[in-house]
Design a protein around this motif. Sequence first.
Motif, short mmCIF file in Angstrom:
data_model
loop_
_atom_site.label_atom_id
_atom_site.label_comp_id
_atom_site.label_asym_id
_atom_site.label_seq_id
_atom_site.Cartn_x
_atom_site.Cartn_y
_atom_site.Cartn_z
N LEU A 34 1.88 -5.73 -7.32
CA LEU A 34 1.95 -4.85 -6.80
C LEU A 34 0.08 -4.92 -7.19
O LEU A 34 -0.59 -4.36 -6.07
CB LEU A 34 2.25 -3.76 -7.03
N PHE A 35 -0.29 -4.83 -8.48
CA PHE A 35 -1.78 -4.43 -8.60
C PHE A 35 -2.68 -5.85 -8.01
O PHE A 35 -3.62 -5.88 -7.86
CB PHE A 35 -1.87 -4.66 -10.09
N SER A 36 -2.21 -7.09 -8.27
CA SER A 36 -2.54 -8.30 -7.69
C SER A 36 -3.45 -8.15 -5.59
O SER A 36 -3.82 -8.98 -5.48
CB SER A 36 -1.96 -9.40 -7.60
N ILE A 37 -2.04 -6.58 -5.07
CA ILE A 37 -2.37 -7.08 -4.05
C ILE A 37 -3.31 -5.94 -4.20
O ILE A 37 -4.50 -6.03 -3.39
CB ILE A 37 -1.22 -7.04 -3.54
N LEU A 38 -3.58 -4.77 -4.67
CA LEU A 38 -4.20 -3.70 -4.56
C LEU A 38 -5.21 -4.25 -5.13
O LEU A 38 -6.44 -3.36 -4.61
CB LEU A 38 -2.79 -2.45 -5.06
N SER A 39 -5.83 -5.18 -5.93
CA SER A 39 -6.85 -5.23 -6.37
C SER A 39 -8.14 -6.08 -5.42
O SER A 39 -8.87 -6.28 -5.92
CB SER A 39 -6.67 -5.58 -7.76
N ASN A 40 -7.09 -6.40 -4.59
CA ASN A 40 -7.78 -7.40 -3.33
C ASN A 40 -7.90 -6.86 -2.32
O ASN A 40 -7.53 -6.08 -1.66
CB ASN A 40 -6.58 -8.71 -3.39
N PRO A 41 -9.27 -6.71 -2.19
CA PRO A 41 -10.04 -6.43 -1.02
C PRO A 41 -9.10 -6.66 0.70
O PRO A 41 -9.00 -5.12 1.15
CB PRO A 41 -11.71 -6.21 -0.58
N SER A 42 -9.06 -7.66 1.18
CA SER A 42 -8.49 -8.15 2.40
C SER A 42 -6.74 -7.27 1.93
O SER A 42 -6.18 -7.11 2.22
CB SER A 42 -8.26 -9.09 2.33
N ASP A 43 -5.66 -8.20 0.91
CA ASP A 43 -5.18 -8.10 0.65
C ASP A 43 -4.09 -6.84 0.50
O ASP A 43 -2.85 -6.09 1.23
CB ASP A 43 -4.22 -8.55 -0.47
N ARG A 44 -5.30 -5.92 0.36
CA ARG A 44 -4.90 -4.66 -0.03
C ARG A 44 -4.33 -3.34 1.97
O ARG A 44 -3.44 -2.62 1.79
CB ARG A 44 -5.43 -3.57 -0.68
N LEU A 45 -5.33 -3.75 2.62
CA LEU A 45 -5.06 -3.64 4.14
C LEU A 45 -4.02 -3.44 4.58
O LEU A 45 -3.95 -3.52 5.46
CB LEU A 45 -6.42 -4.03 4.89
N LYS A 46 -2.88 -5.36 4.36
CA LYS A 46 -2.12 -5.71 4.57
C LYS A 46 -0.58 -4.75 3.97
O LYS A 46 0.07 -5.70 4.52
CB LYS A 46 -2.23 -6.96 4.61
N ILE A 47 -0.62 -3.63 3.01
CA ILE A 47 -0.32 -3.42 2.22
C ILE A 47 0.36 -1.86 3.14
O ILE A 47 -0.44 -1.28 3.12
CB ILE A 47 0.44 -3.34 1.02
N LEU A 48 2.30 -1.84 3.30
CA LEU A 48 2.54 -0.37 3.76
C LEU A 48 3.70 -0.17 2.22
O LEU A 48 4.25 -0.51 1.84
CB LEU A 48 3.09 0.24 4.42
N ILE A 49 2.81 1.38 1.61
CA ILE A 49 3.63 1.74 0.78
C ILE A 49 4.32 3.27 0.98
O ILE A 49 3.70 4.20 1.29
CB ILE A 49 2.49 2.27 -0.75
N ILE A 50 5.67 3.33 -0.02
CA ILE A 50 6.91 4.25 0.43
C ILE A 50 6.48 4.67 -0.48
O ILE A 50 7.68 4.30 -1.48
CB ILE A 50 7.95 3.69 1.51
N ASP A 51 6.52 6.32 -0.70
CA ASP A 51 6.72 7.69 -1.70
C ASP A 51 8.03 7.83 -1.66
O ASP A 51 7.87 8.68 -1.33
CB ASP A 51 5.69 8.11 -2.47
N LEU A 52 8.86 7.15 -2.22
CA LEU A 52 10.55 7.61 -1.95
C LEU A 52 10.90 8.41 -3.52
O LEU A 52 11.61 8.31 -4.34
CB LEU A 52 11.93 6.54 -2.03
N ARG A 53 10.44 9.58 -3.43
CA ARG A 53 10.49 10.52 -4.42
C ARG A 53 11.04 11.76 -4.07
O ARG A 53 10.20 12.37 -2.99
CB ARG A 53 9.28 10.65 -5.49
N LEU A 54 11.35 13.18 -4.39
CA LEU A 54 11.32 14.33 -4.27
C LEU A 54 10.01 14.27 -4.13
O LEU A 54 8.79 14.59 -4.79
CB LEU A 54 12.26 15.42 -5.56
N SER A 55 9.80 15.92 -3.34
CA SER A 55 8.47 16.63 -2.91
C SER A 55 7.25 16.71 -4.52
O SER A 55 6.15 16.39 -4.26
CB SER A 55 8.44 17.19 -1.93
#
Length: 846
Positions: A220-241
């Motif tokens: 996941l870090f390898s994606i988020l740390s890449n300027p172009s790859d990070r735009l292609k990712i959707l992250i869903i935080d599935l936790r209690l509010s």
Amino acid sequence: MESISLQHLVANSDELTKLVVSIYNSKIKPIYKQLLTLRPIDLLEYTEQLFEYFLKGNTDSLDSFIIGYFYISLVIPTSHAMIKSSNNDYIAIYQDLKKYYESQPNLSDLLFIIRSESENILQSFDVDAPSSHSQHEEDNTADSSTTIWQAPFLEPNDQLKLAIISSESELESETEVEAEIDINANESKYTNFINDKTINDEDTYLKHLYEECFITPHELFSILSNPSDRLKILIIDLRLSRYFNLQTIRSPNLIKFDPIELWNNRDQTPVLHRTSLFSNPLFQKIDLFSYIIIYSDNETTTAFESFEYNFSFFKLLMSSSMKVTPNFLLGGFEKWEQLISSYSEQYGIETSNYIFTNNKRFTEPPSWNPPPVPHEIRKRPPPPPPPNLPSRTYSTRHTQGYREQQQQQQQHHHNHRPKRIVTRYTKYGLPHLPHSSNLYVQLSISGLRNLGNTCYINSMLQCLFATTAFRNLFLSNRYKEYIGTKVDPHLSNSFHILFRKMYLNGGCAVIPVLFLKTCNFLRPDLRIPDVQQDTQEFLILLLDQLHNELKSNQDRLVSEHPDLIEYDTDSMDVENANEYKKWFAESLENEGLSLIHEIFQGQLENSLECQRCNYTSTNYSNFCTLSLSIPNKRRKFRKLVDLEDCISLFIENEMLTGENAWNCPKCSSSSNNNTSKRKSRGFFKFSKHKNRSHNDLTFSEYNHNSSSDDVKFSKKKLVTRKSTSFIKLPNLLIIHLSRFSMSGLLDKNNTDIAYPAILTITLKNKEKCRFKLYGVVNHFGNLNNGHYTSLINKEPSHDLNPQRQKWFYFDDETVKQQFNYFDLDKNVNRISSSDVYVLFYEKIIE
């Protein structure tokens, strides 16, 4: 030892850490440099004393344990005399002591803290480590028969796509094994709907797909740390509010979803339809993303007990047409925090660029544009895109057709798998693979997904999968014939399922989730997949466990393999036939027999000969792996060592003198006194300072603790010749090169080892046994921060003919063919490498 205070400390890691640091500062640090100058025998003796104080359970027993394990993890490995010592007895005693300390139940957290403190201390001290030689030093004068090996350059196309479930039978068998090891299942108000009687094939398929769709924090870090790859990712935080309102993973595209919305309180059942749950606009654009990553945390999981809200959410997402499969973050938010924290310490990255923390100033993440990160942080390439899913229902009856459709769409020759039909195997047969023009399918060449720090497992599994007799035992149902009714064959069943996956998914990467889950169940102290272990030690654990599971049906085993109990002491040329027969009978009674012995076990004869009276004492032992030290001498004009030199060092005669010499019972006048004294001593036959607490032992006493026996024996000038001989070699010979010190905290020995394609070893009776190489495990880096890969000849008979051999390099899920590894026609018959760590040889039947 069972006091409330001890239980409280063990349960509280912060208090444990404070106690460990305090004891080091008061008991070890003031005399650390002086301790390094002491004799090994003194250090080992005192370490054993501390362990015995611990076992007595006195009020200071935990202090004794901590001090003793500091000796194991810090003092003894860095002792100047221990580093220079060639005394194998000292090393054996150290290993036994280390095993005693590390086998104590419920103290794994304490052991981990002490090891971590020891590593930090070593980094702060300037510890002199043994010199090593790298293949990057000045050029060697190599002869034409040896080729220098280096790891191949891996390209993105070498990374295999992930496999999906192969068959309905695979689903059924995997579910059975999972149920066997699920000992923590509990009931709550949240009905565990996956176990409901109304479960159907669609749920079963989705459940297994869900369990194999995940991404590691590194990936996941390898994606988020890449300027172009990070735009292609959707992250869903599935936790209690209450948790996601405090901290979240930073991403340009983030959805917060409270899992409470997945539960219908009125009906006390999970929500089964999407309805208006997915109102966030990003859900409407979900098909525009290349990656969909879901994460949760331990607190949310605990709050919902046995309600599988992750799977419920996954199922709802998959209820509509999706172009990509959602992946879950392995280890959740906690593992992400650990990774970012470690990267912050190692590389100085800003934590706030990857974790948003809510405060009064910002309640929502501000604009995000993190700076570039060092390339070395991106340790792994981005994972392969998740497989596209069909818009139809996901019943297993459609699975085969879908796989064939997907295989036809894949373009790269590594990933393309033509249409095939896998038939059920017979009782002892193997699954049938029809002919295919794809080499990866023909040879069942599959990668193994790395789930964090599991490369040491993956590399060893690839070599075991290439070991034909071992693989076929578990690939078929044959192994079940040797399991007793009272035995839980957890590991055997897991091998069966994993090997079938690997066999049926050539050209794809397999996720060994169940196998790792089983290993964690059997050995939770290994901390899989978070902590890297030594691959050779892991192999020994596997073989020991499998032997215990497969040794129940002794009568059947002996009737099918009578050679397991047959021997001829005359033809073996054993030194003492009566002693061998006695040892063999005792070994048979105590250890039993299994097919693991048939495949991997050899026998050694060990002798001690007194040079004063020529009296000889002989004993015998089994081995499944041959662990070899690396000699200091090198080939003339060359800075490398032949593997044969390592074997010669293992069996060459050694002259023991002084305190290392054997106290011959025949000619030693004090043997009776010495024997009676040893009976009252501890585990390792040391002299004892009785009735003393470890707090009473000062540094000055270290210089005066040699027993009077030591002085008497040294005056007699005892000299003993110690010899070791091979009397039986296994069908599959596993050789381990000891490149690390006893604790693994010192530098790795990077000496180049030249290993042959054909290895010849001479038994004691002068019979020559020839072996052909078929597998290699490589190790790069050091033991605490290294990486394992494997190199395997996938030709079915392990033929080394230049036109037939097929060597492949396995780096987790990345696989690349290696050409011109050996060329026996041109006399290129050995390879040299500073990275070779474990070698697999198969006996050549003449």
